[in-house]
Design a protein around this motif. Structure first.
Motif, PDB file in Angstrom:
ATOM      1  N   ILE A 105      35.092   7.959  23.013  1.00  0.00           N
ATOM      2  CA  ILE A 105      35.395   6.582  22.614  1.00  0.00           C
ATOM      3  C   ILE A 105      34.886   5.607  23.661  1.00  0.00           C
ATOM      4  CG2 ILE A 105      37.309   4.941  22.318  1.00  0.00           C
ATOM      5  CD1 ILE A 105      38.834   7.302  20.945  1.00  0.00           C
ATOM      6  N   VAL A 106      35.105   5.934  24.929  1.00  0.00           N
ATOM      7  CA  VAL A 106      34.649   5.056  26.013  1.00  0.00           C
ATOM      8  C   VAL A 106      33.126   5.018  26.064  1.00  0.00           C
ATOM      9  CG1 VAL A 106      34.635   4.733  28.525  1.00  0.00           C
ATOM     10  CG2 VAL A 106      36.771   5.259  27.343  1.00  0.00           C
ATOM     11  N   ILE A 107      32.464   6.138  25.853  1.00  0.00           N
ATOM     12  CA  ILE A 107      30.993   6.174  25.817  1.00  0.00           C
ATOM     13  C   ILE A 107      30.484   5.200  24.746  1.00  0.00           C
ATOM     14  CG2 ILE A 107      29.013   7.607  25.136  1.00  0.00           C
ATOM     15  CD1 ILE A 107      29.802   8.158  27.939  1.00  0.00           C
ATOM     16  N   ASP A 108      31.078   5.274  23.547  1.00  0.00           N
ATOM     17  CA  ASP A 108      30.674   4.377  22.465  1.00  0.00           C
ATOM     18  C   ASP A 108      30.950   2.922  22.833  1.00  0.00           C
ATOM     19  OD1 ASP A 108      29.887   6.541  20.946  1.00  0.00           O
ATOM     20  OD2 ASP A 108      31.706   6.580  19.717  1.00  0.00           O
ATOM     21  N   LEU A 109      32.078   2.689  23.453  1.00  0.00           N
ATOM     22  CA  LEU A 109      32.454   1.327  23.836  1.00  0.00           C
ATOM     23  C   LEU A 109      31.527   0.763  24.901  1.00  0.00           C
ATOM     24  CD1 LEU A 109      34.489  -0.927  23.446  1.00  0.00           C
ATOM     25  CD2 LEU A 109      36.020   0.248  25.022  1.00  0.00           C
ATOM     26  N   GLY A 114      28.316  -6.873  23.523  1.00  0.00           N
ATOM     27  CA  GLY A 114      29.332  -7.906  23.450  1.00  0.00           C
ATOM     28  C   GLY A 114      30.539  -7.669  24.333  1.00  0.00           C
ATOM     29  N   PHE A 115      30.608  -6.513  24.983  1.00  0.00           N
ATOM     30  CA  PHE A 115      31.732  -6.212  25.849  1.00  0.00           C
ATOM     31  C   PHE A 115      31.230  -5.878  27.247  1.00  0.00           C
ATOM     32  CE2 PHE A 115      32.887  -4.486  21.581  1.00  0.00           C
ATOM     33  CZ  PHE A 115      33.716  -5.528  21.212  1.00  0.00           C
ATOM     34  N   THR A 116      32.025  -6.205  28.238  1.00  0.00           N
ATOM     35  CA  THR A 116      31.676  -5.862  29.616  1.00  0.00           C
ATOM     36  C   THR A 116      32.683  -4.838  30.110  1.00  0.00           C
ATOM     37  OG1 THR A 116      33.006  -7.710  30.417  1.00  0.00           O
ATOM     38  CG2 THR A 116      30.656  -8.108  30.126  1.00  0.00           C
ATOM     39  N   TRP A 117      32.271  -3.621  30.245  1.00  0.00           N
ATOM     40  CA  TRP A 117      33.169  -2.530  30.623  1.00  0.00           C
ATOM     41  C   TRP A 117      33.345  -2.475  32.130  1.00  0.00           C
ATOM     42  CZ3 TRP A 117      36.530   0.646  28.454  1.00  0.00           C
ATOM     43  CH2 TRP A 117      37.000   1.714  29.211  1.00  0.00           C
ATOM     44  N   GLY A 122      38.769  -2.138  31.552  1.00  0.00           N
ATOM     45  CA  GLY A 122      38.357  -1.693  30.224  1.00  0.00           C
ATOM     46  C   GLY A 122      37.265  -2.566  29.644  1.00  0.00           C
ATOM     47  N   ALA A 123      37.434  -2.968  28.397  1.00  0.00           N
ATOM     48  CA  ALA A 123      36.418  -3.773  27.711  1.00  0.00           C
ATOM     49  C   ALA A 123      36.446  -5.219  28.168  1.00  0.00           C
ATOM     50  CB  ALA A 123      36.611  -3.689  26.200  1.00  0.00           C
ATOM     51  N   GLY A 142      40.257   3.968  17.715  1.00  0.00           N
ATOM     52  CA  GLY A 142      40.586   4.657  18.963  1.00  0.00           C
ATOM     53  C   GLY A 142      40.301   3.829  20.203  1.00  0.00           C
ATOM     54  N   ALA A 143      39.551   2.742  20.053  1.00  0.00           N
ATOM     55  CA  ALA A 143      39.190   1.905  21.194  1.00  0.00           C
ATOM     56  C   ALA A 143      40.302   0.945  21.602  1.00  0.00           C
ATOM     57  CB  ALA A 143      37.916   1.118  20.875  1.00  0.00           C
ATOM     58  N   LYS A 144      41.290   0.741  20.747  1.00  0.00           N
ATOM     59  CA  LYS A 144      42.339  -0.250  21.008  1.00  0.00           C
ATOM     60  C   LYS A 144      42.980  -0.151  22.387  1.00  0.00           C
ATOM     61  CE  LYS A 144      43.580  -1.263  16.256  1.00  0.00           C
ATOM     62  NZ  LYS A 144      44.634  -1.214  15.241  1.00  0.00           N
ATOM     63  N   PRO A 145      43.292   1.033  22.901  1.00  0.00           N
ATOM     64  CA  PRO A 145      43.938   1.090  24.219  1.00  0.00           C
ATOM     65  C   PRO A 145      43.063   0.574  25.371  1.00  0.00           C
ATOM     66  CG  PRO A 145      44.106   3.209  23.109  1.00  0.00           C
ATOM     67  CD  PRO A 145      43.215   2.346  22.287  1.00  0.00           C
ATOM     68  N   PHE A 146      41.777   0.461  25.128  1.00  0.00           N
ATOM     69  CA  PHE A 146      40.854   0.080  26.197  1.00  0.00           C
ATOM     70  C   PHE A 146      40.519  -1.407  26.197  1.00  0.00           C
ATOM     71  CE2 PHE A 146      40.024   4.575  25.205  1.00  0.00           C
ATOM     72  CZ  PHE A 146      40.470   5.102  26.408  1.00  0.00           C
ATOM     73  N   ARG A 147      41.312  -2.191  25.524  1.00  0.00           N
ATOM     74  CA  ARG A 147      41.091  -3.641  25.459  1.00  0.00           C
ATOM     75  C   ARG A 147      41.053  -4.250  26.859  1.00  0.00           C
ATOM     76  NH1 ARG A 147      44.054  -8.702  24.588  1.00  0.00           N
ATOM     77  NH2 ARG A 147      42.831  -9.886  23.061  1.00  0.00           N
ATOM     78  N   THR A 148      42.045  -3.916  27.669  1.00  0.00           N
ATOM     79  CA  THR A 148      42.108  -4.444  29.044  1.00  0.00           C
ATOM     80  C   THR A 148      42.440  -3.338  30.039  1.00  0.00           C
ATOM     81  OG1 THR A 148      44.431  -5.010  28.733  1.00  0.00           O
ATOM     82  CG2 THR A 148      42.811  -6.757  28.312  1.00  0.00           C
ATOM     83  N   LYS A 149      42.237  -2.103  29.640  1.00  0.00           N
ATOM     84  CA  LYS A 149      42.573  -0.966  30.486  1.00  0.00           C
ATOM     85  C   LYS A 149      41.405   0.008  30.518  1.00  0.00           C
ATOM     86  CE  LYS A 149      45.076   2.674  29.153  1.00  0.00           C
ATOM     87  NZ  LYS A 149      46.135   3.503  28.643  1.00  0.00           N
ATOM     88  N   GLY A 150      41.063   0.472  31.698  1.00  0.00           N
ATOM     89  CA  GLY A 150      39.970   1.419  31.841  1.00  0.00           C
ATOM     90  C   GLY A 150      40.403   2.842  31.541  1.00  0.00           C
ATOM     91  N   PHE A 151      39.504   3.778  31.755  1.00  0.00           N
ATOM     92  CA  PHE A 151      39.761   5.199  31.548  1.00  0.00           C
ATOM     93  C   PHE A 151      39.631   5.879  32.905  1.00  0.00           C
ATOM     94  CE2 PHE A 151      38.021   9.446  29.976  1.00  0.00           C
ATOM     95  CZ  PHE A 151      39.252   9.925  29.586  1.00  0.00           C
ATOM     96  N   PRO A 152      40.755   6.205  33.554  1.00  0.00           N
ATOM     97  CA  PRO A 152      40.702   6.691  34.934  1.00  0.00           C
ATOM     98  C   PRO A 152      39.995   8.032  35.106  1.00  0.00           C
ATOM     99  CG  PRO A 152      42.917   6.920  34.041  1.00  0.00           C
ATOM    100  CD  PRO A 152      42.108   6.150  33.030  1.00  0.00           C
ATOM    101  N   HIS A 153      39.824   8.784  34.044  1.00  0.00           N
ATOM    102  CA  HIS A 153      39.224  10.114  34.149  1.00  0.00           C
ATOM    103  C   HIS A 153      37.754  10.133  33.726  1.00  0.00           C
ATOM    104  CE1 HIS A 153      43.298  11.343  34.833  1.00  0.00           C
ATOM    105  NE2 HIS A 153      43.664  11.056  33.596  1.00  0.00           N
ATOM    106  N   PHE A 154      37.138   8.971  33.637  1.00  0.00           N
ATOM    107  CA  PHE A 154      35.768   8.910  33.126  1.00  0.00           C
ATOM    108  C   PHE A 154      34.807   9.738  33.980  1.00  0.00           C
ATOM    109  CE2 PHE A 154      31.530   7.200  32.522  1.00  0.00           C
ATOM    110  CZ  PHE A 154      31.435   7.232  31.141  1.00  0.00           C
ATOM    111  N   ALA A 155      34.861   9.583  35.298  1.00  0.00           N
ATOM    112  CA  ALA A 155      33.923  10.295  36.177  1.00  0.00           C
ATOM    113  C   ALA A 155      34.098  11.805  36.061  1.00  0.00           C
ATOM    114  CB  ALA A 155      34.104   9.841  37.620  1.00  0.00           C
ATOM    115  N   ALA A 156      35.335  12.266  36.031  1.00  0.00           N
ATOM    116  CA  ALA A 156      35.580  13.708  35.908  1.00  0.00           C
ATOM    117  C   ALA A 156      35.094  14.223  34.554  1.00  0.00           C
ATOM    118  CB  ALA A 156      37.061  14.008  36.095  1.00  0.00           C
TER     119      ALA A 156
END
Length: 170
Positions: A105-109, A114-117, A122-123, A142-156
């Motif tokens: 979901i984060v990859i797609d986002l 139009g969004f700055t990750w 988050g977005a 599925g993107a809703k939780p990432f409105r103003t919150k990042g994904f802490p496990h992205f690098a892993a």
């Protein structure tokens, strides 16, 4: 009136009671349900680090249950006071599958225009981008939780998913 009573009698579903309900059986069935495992962000990170350290066990089809069972003992040693139900191999496997979905979901986002990750914000949705965010979330709920919150496990996850092939022709 005779038609409606005939219709109700010929129905495959009965509205009649199926007997007396035994409260002891209801309580026993409620008790037999396992308590769900509750994951903290640190426990999720420890699981992913364990999987990164054991990436060679993944093979072509991903991690096998034996790897997740070994991860359980690692997590139990590292986090002796876990809350919720016991973590078992299948719960670790489900958690990893859930984190893979969030990663996708984060990859797609990140690739959406139009969004700055950012990993922290988050977005980064502002008042100006709120309508485009609402439109995006209609097709990507599925993107809703990432409105103003990042994904802490992205690098892993990137480390894990980058080393495992995805798709039919890889």
């Amino acid at each position: 009136m005779s038609n409606s009573s005939a219709d109700s009698q010929s129905s495959a579903h009965s509205l009649r009671s199926q007997g007396i309900v035994n409260p002891a059986q209801v309580q026993a069935s409620a008790r037999s349900r396992k308590q769900p495992a509750i994951w903290t962000e640190d426990e999720e990170a420890a699981l992913l680090i364990f999987l990164l350290d054991n990436i060679s066990a993944a093979g072509d089809g991903g991690f096998k249950l034996v790897t997740f069972n070994t991860a359980v003992s690692h997590l139990n040693t590292k986090f002796p006071g876990q809350t919720g139900g016991l973590k078992v191999g299948t719960s670790c496997k489900r958690k990893y599958a859930s984190l893979k979905k969030l990663y996708e979901i984060v990859i797609d986002l990140k690739s959406a225009s139009g969004f700055t990750w950012s990993e922290q914000g988050g977005a980064g949705i502002t008042l100006e981008s709120n309508s485009s965010w609402a439109s995006y979330c209609k097709s990507h709920p599925g993107a809703k939780p990432f409105r103003t919150k990042g994904f802490p496990h992205f690098a892993a996850m990137e480390g894990l998913r980058g080393r495992q092939g995805k798709g039919a022709h890889i």
